[in-house]
Design a protein around this motif. Structure first.
Motif, mmCIF file in Angstrom:
data_model
loop_
_atom_site.group_PDB
_atom_site.id
_atom_site.type_symbol
_atom_site.label_atom_id
_atom_site.label_comp_id
_atom_site.label_asym_id
_atom_site.label_seq_id
_atom_site.Cartn_x
_atom_site.Cartn_y
_atom_site.Cartn_z
ATOM 1 N N VAL A 27 -3.821 54.757 -22.269
ATOM 2 C CA VAL A 27 -3.744 54.902 -23.727
ATOM 3 C C VAL A 27 -4.114 56.326 -24.124
ATOM 4 N N THR A 28 -5.189 56.850 -23.518
ATOM 5 C CA THR A 28 -5.618 58.206 -23.860
ATOM 6 C C THR A 28 -4.560 59.229 -23.468
ATOM 7 N N ALA A 29 -3.927 59.015 -22.320
ATOM 8 C CA ALA A 29 -2.922 59.979 -21.846
ATOM 9 C C ALA A 29 -1.786 60.127 -22.842
ATOM 10 N N PHE A 30 -1.362 59.043 -23.460
ATOM 11 C CA PHE A 30 -0.177 59.103 -24.322
ATOM 12 C C PHE A 30 -0.504 59.206 -25.807
ATOM 13 N N CYS A 31 -1.649 58.682 -26.207
ATOM 14 C CA CYS A 31 -1.946 58.666 -27.642
ATOM 15 C C CYS A 31 -3.123 59.559 -27.997
ATOM 16 N N GLY A 32 -3.759 60.177 -27.003
ATOM 17 C CA GLY A 32 -4.956 60.958 -27.283
ATOM 18 C C GLY A 32 -6.133 60.032 -27.463
ATOM 19 N N LYS A 81 7.025 53.455 -31.911
ATOM 20 C CA LYS A 81 5.674 53.672 -32.417
ATOM 21 C C LYS A 81 4.914 52.339 -32.541
ATOM 22 N N ALA A 82 5.592 51.316 -33.053
ATOM 23 C CA ALA A 82 4.948 50.013 -33.197
ATOM 24 C C ALA A 82 4.606 49.427 -31.824
ATOM 25 N N ILE A 83 5.523 49.604 -30.874
ATOM 26 C CA ILE A 83 5.248 49.080 -29.530
ATOM 27 C C ILE A 83 4.052 49.810 -28.917
ATOM 28 N N VAL A 84 3.998 51.140 -29.108
ATOM 29 C CA VAL A 84 2.870 51.906 -28.587
ATOM 30 C C VAL A 84 1.570 51.422 -29.232
ATOM 31 N N ALA A 85 1.624 51.137 -30.547
ATOM 32 C CA ALA A 85 0.426 50.631 -31.234
ATOM 33 C C ALA A 85 -0.050 49.345 -30.572
ATOM 34 N N VAL A 86 0.887 48.447 -30.270
ATOM 35 C CA VAL A 86 0.524 47.181 -29.637
ATOM 36 C C VAL A 86 -0.089 47.430 -28.259
ATOM 37 N N PHE A 87 0.569 48.273 -27.445
ATOM 38 C CA PHE A 87 0.039 48.579 -26.105
ATOM 39 C C PHE A 87 -1.353 49.206 -26.203
ATOM 40 N N ALA A 88 -1.505 50.165 -27.137
ATOM 41 C CA ALA A 88 -2.784 50.864 -27.258
ATOM 42 C C ALA A 88 -3.881 49.876 -27.663
ATOM 43 N N GLY A 89 -3.549 48.981 -28.595
ATOM 44 C CA GLY A 89 -4.528 47.982 -29.031
ATOM 45 C C GLY A 89 -4.944 47.079 -27.895
ATOM 46 N N ILE A 90 -3.956 46.604 -27.119
ATOM 47 C CA ILE A 90 -4.266 45.727 -25.985
ATOM 48 C C ILE A 90 -5.129 46.473 -24.971
ATOM 49 N N GLY A 91 -4.701 47.679 -24.615
ATOM 50 C CA GLY A 91 -5.377 48.441 -23.564
ATOM 51 C C GLY A 91 -6.816 48.753 -23.926
ATOM 52 N N LEU A 92 -7.018 49.290 -25.128
ATOM 53 C CA LEU A 92 -8.367 49.698 -25.522
ATOM 54 C C LEU A 92 -9.291 48.494 -25.692
ATOM 55 N N PHE A 142 -7.339 37.288 -23.756
ATOM 56 C CA PHE A 142 -6.113 37.123 -24.538
ATOM 57 C C PHE A 142 -6.361 37.342 -26.033
ATOM 58 N N VAL A 143 -7.512 36.826 -26.505
ATOM 59 C CA VAL A 143 -7.822 36.988 -27.923
ATOM 60 C C VAL A 143 -8.020 38.468 -28.245
ATOM 61 N N SER A 144 -8.748 39.192 -27.384
ATOM 62 C CA SER A 144 -8.969 40.618 -27.616
ATOM 63 C C SER A 144 -7.638 41.373 -27.614
ATOM 64 N N ALA A 145 -6.741 40.994 -26.701
ATOM 65 C CA ALA A 145 -5.441 41.653 -26.649
ATOM 66 C C ALA A 145 -4.700 41.445 -27.972
ATOM 67 N N LEU A 146 -4.683 40.188 -28.451
ATOM 68 C CA LEU A 146 -3.987 39.885 -29.707
ATOM 69 C C LEU A 146 -4.628 40.617 -30.890
ATOM 70 N N ILE A 147 -5.953 40.500 -31.002
ATOM 71 C CA ILE A 147 -6.628 41.121 -32.148
ATOM 72 C C ILE A 147 -6.542 42.639 -32.042
ATOM 73 N N GLY A 148 -6.631 43.167 -30.817
ATOM 74 C CA GLY A 148 -6.505 44.613 -30.618
ATOM 75 C C GLY A 148 -5.169 45.127 -31.127
ATOM 76 N N ALA A 149 -4.099 44.408 -30.766
ATOM 77 C CA ALA A 149 -2.765 44.803 -31.228
ATOM 78 C C ALA A 149 -2.682 44.728 -32.749
ATOM 79 N N ILE A 150 -3.274 43.674 -33.322
ATOM 80 C CA ILE A 150 -3.254 43.499 -34.778
ATOM 81 C C ILE A 150 -3.984 44.649 -35.463
ATOM 82 N N VAL A 151 -5.192 44.977 -34.972
ATOM 83 C CA VAL A 151 -5.980 46.027 -35.607
ATOM 84 C C VAL A 151 -5.269 47.381 -35.505
ATOM 85 N N MET A 152 -4.633 47.650 -34.359
ATOM 86 C CA MET A 152 -3.915 48.915 -34.217
ATOM 87 C C MET A 152 -2.731 48.977 -35.184
ATOM 88 N N LEU A 153 -2.029 47.858 -35.339
ATOM 89 C CA LEU A 153 -0.895 47.839 -36.278
ATOM 90 C C LEU A 153 -1.388 48.064 -37.708
#
Lengths: 338, 332
Positions: A252-257, A59-70, A284-295
């Motif tokens: 991200v939408t396919a797996f997390c809605g 779940k945590a890994i998915v959160a990180v991927f979803a944050g990066i992707g979105l 890179f910054v968006s990827a990092l912050i995206g993962a943080i916000v999703m977590l």
């Protein structure tokens, strides 16, 4: 604060939140068991082992991927449309991906046995749906220059997708409907290990294309005319960026809605934190912050201290919408006052 | 280096094309400083956009170093011609340095990594427009004049032989207009850049340009500004007969009704400005001739205006008092 220090701060923050996300949940697992479990690959207590490796870690890994992707998808949309309010959710790209999945789960599944549909098919359907909406928006944006109109059209595409999905829900069988409804609930939990692998590959491809397009993104930000006269093939650059966006938002939408507002908000936070518009950093910054916000959203959705879990989409909306309102009030504007 | 042959420009349409300019034949030498003037909507921007390749010509040829521009790839063209548009760039958090550095896109790798040559070109171009001090500020927060200087730095960083600018002096106050004109003409002389730009600031264009392209009747009249003045070409700029190009002063004036003839005697700077004031008040000024109405400027000891009205004589210490009296007489 220098840029490298800022990167380090973000990275440390990400690690801490990742651990915290593993720790928080309805069953208390001691933090030292979790950390040692992460290094050794197993926990002696069988139940804790299950909870960590079958549930919380994926779940945590998915959160990180979803944050990066979105986040990267949102960043690219804001740059291409030169609009601070663009994002995969507002432009209807997530809805498009949802439509793709709905057509697959509710439509084709009526004729072809369910077993036939692998996870890859699900992702492809989402990519195609996302790409369809993106290219429709591109087609219209060539004729309509006004960015607000494009945003409203994006919302309309979203509404059309929802309407088509409702009609399909009406005509489909109960069993298929149930499967589809579970998918729409949108969560980080329903991702199996094999799906996680697909998600990893897809997000990596999307991010790789984005990094490859970094120079094009920078030049496109300053406008089509400058891009063209700097020798950039604008059409090709747009296609490349749209493919990357479709892959990222679609996966991200396919797996997390549908998860809203991360794609709009994170690029803004990134620009302000680094005080730059340079995509060589922003990706890179968006990827990092995206993962943080999703977590953070995931931790909040666990409602620490309680047994219930909130839908992740509600949490991201509650975090995101105040920031968006603030952006509108600040009249944060991109170009296009031609 | 640039030659335009039988060019026809405009917009393609299904039935008949909307032709803005046709039969254009022009040539441009290296280092020339050329102003493009003409009314709004007459095709200035379209011509410039066609020159830089943002738009296709309807027919005809644009030759760059004896080779048709259409035979260049856009990457090759981006090292020869650059373009500064009128579009406002409003991007949050974009620094001046980054903005200028993106102009190195034709020279650097896929990631846009700046080589030492790139960095040198950026610093130099910022210095040429005197923008080093604002290099690390946010572009969107600059004044209009500073922004225009940054846009010119950006163009210089692209390191092309030809720079095309669409109305670089629009939106600027008078001091900044002169500064930008001066900067551009200096660059064309010192760096041997060919600079082609459109403008509405005709007075400055006449004083600064090597050559003027004046759009009239779907065509372009080309010439040295002084020659165009002597050939009465500038009167073609306006359809209305109310504006006349005054050759002696090199500027446009409103044509007057000239109700009453007045004689004016005097010399020096006071004479010129008194004449202007009288013209503005619809008097026809005859120099050093005596009629029933005469003004004599007396600047021997103290500056005085002496009005001789038939047999009466009035003395005024200021131009304003003189004009008040004249206007009163007229109403009586």
């Amino acid at each position: 604060m220098s840029k490298s220090l800022k990167y380090s701060v973000l990275f440390v923050f990400l690690m801490v939140l990742f651990l915290l996300d593993l720790y928080i949940g309805s069953v208390e697992v001691p933090i030292n068991e979790i950390t040692s479990g992460l290094f050794t690959g197993k926990i002696d207590n069988h139940i804790w082992d299950m909870i960590l490796f079958k549930f919380r870690l994926p779940k945590a890994i998915v959160a990180v991927f979803a944050g990066i992707g979105l986040s990267i998808a949102g960043l690219q949309m804001q740059t291409v449309f030169r609009n601070p309010l663009a994002g995969p959710y507002v432009l209807g790209i997530s809805s498009g991906a949802g439509l793709g999945v709905a057509i697959l789960l509710l439509g084709f599944a009526s004729f072809i046995p369910m077993a036939f549909f692998s996870n890859w098919l699900l992702v492809f359907a989402a990519w195609l749906g996302a790409a369809l909406v993106l290219f429709l928006i591109l087609f219209i944006s060539i004729r309509v220059k006004d960015i607000m109109t494009i945003l409203i059209l994006g919302i309309m595409f979203g509404a059309v997708s929802s309407a088509i999905i409702s009609i399909m829900e009406f005509f489909t069988t109960e069993a298929l409907l149930k499967k589809y409804v579970i998918w729409t609930m949108g969560s980080l939990i329903n991702v199996s290990e094999s799906q996680l692998f697909i998600m990893f590959i897809s997000i990596s491809i999307g991010v790789a294309i984005s990094i490859f397009s970094v120079k094009r993104l920078n030049v496109l930000l300053t406008g089509e005319q400058y891009a063209y006269t700097l020798g950039i093939n604008v059409k090709k650059a747009r296609y490349l960026i749209f493919i990357s966006t479709s892959i990222l938002a679609g996966t991200v939408t396919a797996f997390c809605g549908p998860i809203g507002f991360i794609g709009i908000v994170v690029p803004h936070i990134s620009r302000m934190f680094f005080n730059t518009a340079d995509h060589r950093h922003l990706i890179f910054v968006s990827a990092l912050i995206g993962a943080i916000v999703m977590l953070i959203s995931d931790i909040i959705s666990q409602l620490p201290g309680s047994d219930s879990v909130l839908p992740i989409n509600s949490v991201t909306s509650l975090i995101g919408i105040p920031i968006i309102i603030w952006i509108i009030i600040k009249r944060y504007k991109f170009s296009s006052t031609m | 280096m640039l030659s335009i042959e039988n060019l026809k420009i405009g917009y393609r349409a299904k039935s008949n094309d909307n032709i803005l300019l046709e039969n254009i034949n022009l040539s441009v030498d290296a280092g020339e400083f050329i102003s493009l003037v003409g009314k709004n909507g007459i095709g200035k921007s379209t011509l410039l956009r066609t020159l830089v390749g943002l738009q296709d010509a309807l027919s005809g040829e644009i030759l760059l170093n004896q080779k048709s521009v259409t035979s260049y790839t856009i990457q090759e063209l981006s090292k020869k011609i650059c373009y500064v548009s009128t579009e406002h760039v409003q991007i949050p958090n974009l620094t001046v340095f980054d903005f200028v550095s993106y102009a190195r896109a034709p020279y650097n790798n896929w990631f846009g990594k700046l080589s030492n040559d790139d960095k040198k070109a950026i610093t130099e171009s910022l210095e040429l427009t005197n923008s080093q001090a604002i290099a690390h500020r946010i572009y969107d927060e600059l004044s209009d004049g500073e922004k225009q200087r940054v846009l010119i730095s950006r163009a210089l960083a692209q390191d092309t032989e030809i720079i095309v600018l669409d109305e670089p002096t629009a939106f600027l106050d008078l001091a900044n207009k002169y500064e930008i004109f001066h900067l551009l003409s200096q660059l064309s002389r010192q760096k041997n850049k060919t600079i082609i730009f459109s403008t509405h600031d005709l007075n400055i264009a006449i004083n600064e340009s090597d050559k003027i392209w004046l759009i009239h009747d779907k065509n372009i009249i080309e010439g040295m500004p002084e020659e165009l003045v002597l050939n009465n070409v500038f009167n073609k700029l306006f359809d209305s007969s109310n504006l006349v190009f005054e050759k002696e002063v090199g500027e446009f004036i409103r044509s007057r009704k000239n109700e009453q003839i007045i004689g004016l005697q005097g010399n020096g700077i006071e004479f010129i400005w008194t004449k202007k004031a009288l013209l503005r008040n619809n008097f026809q000024v005859e120099c050093n001739k005596t009629h029933e109405l005469n003004v004599i400027i007396d600047n021997k000891e103290k500056l005085n205006w002496i009005l001789i009205l038939k047999n009466d004589k009035f003395v005024f210490a200021s131009l304003k008092e003189l004009l008040n009296k004249l206007n009163n007489c007229r109403h009586e």
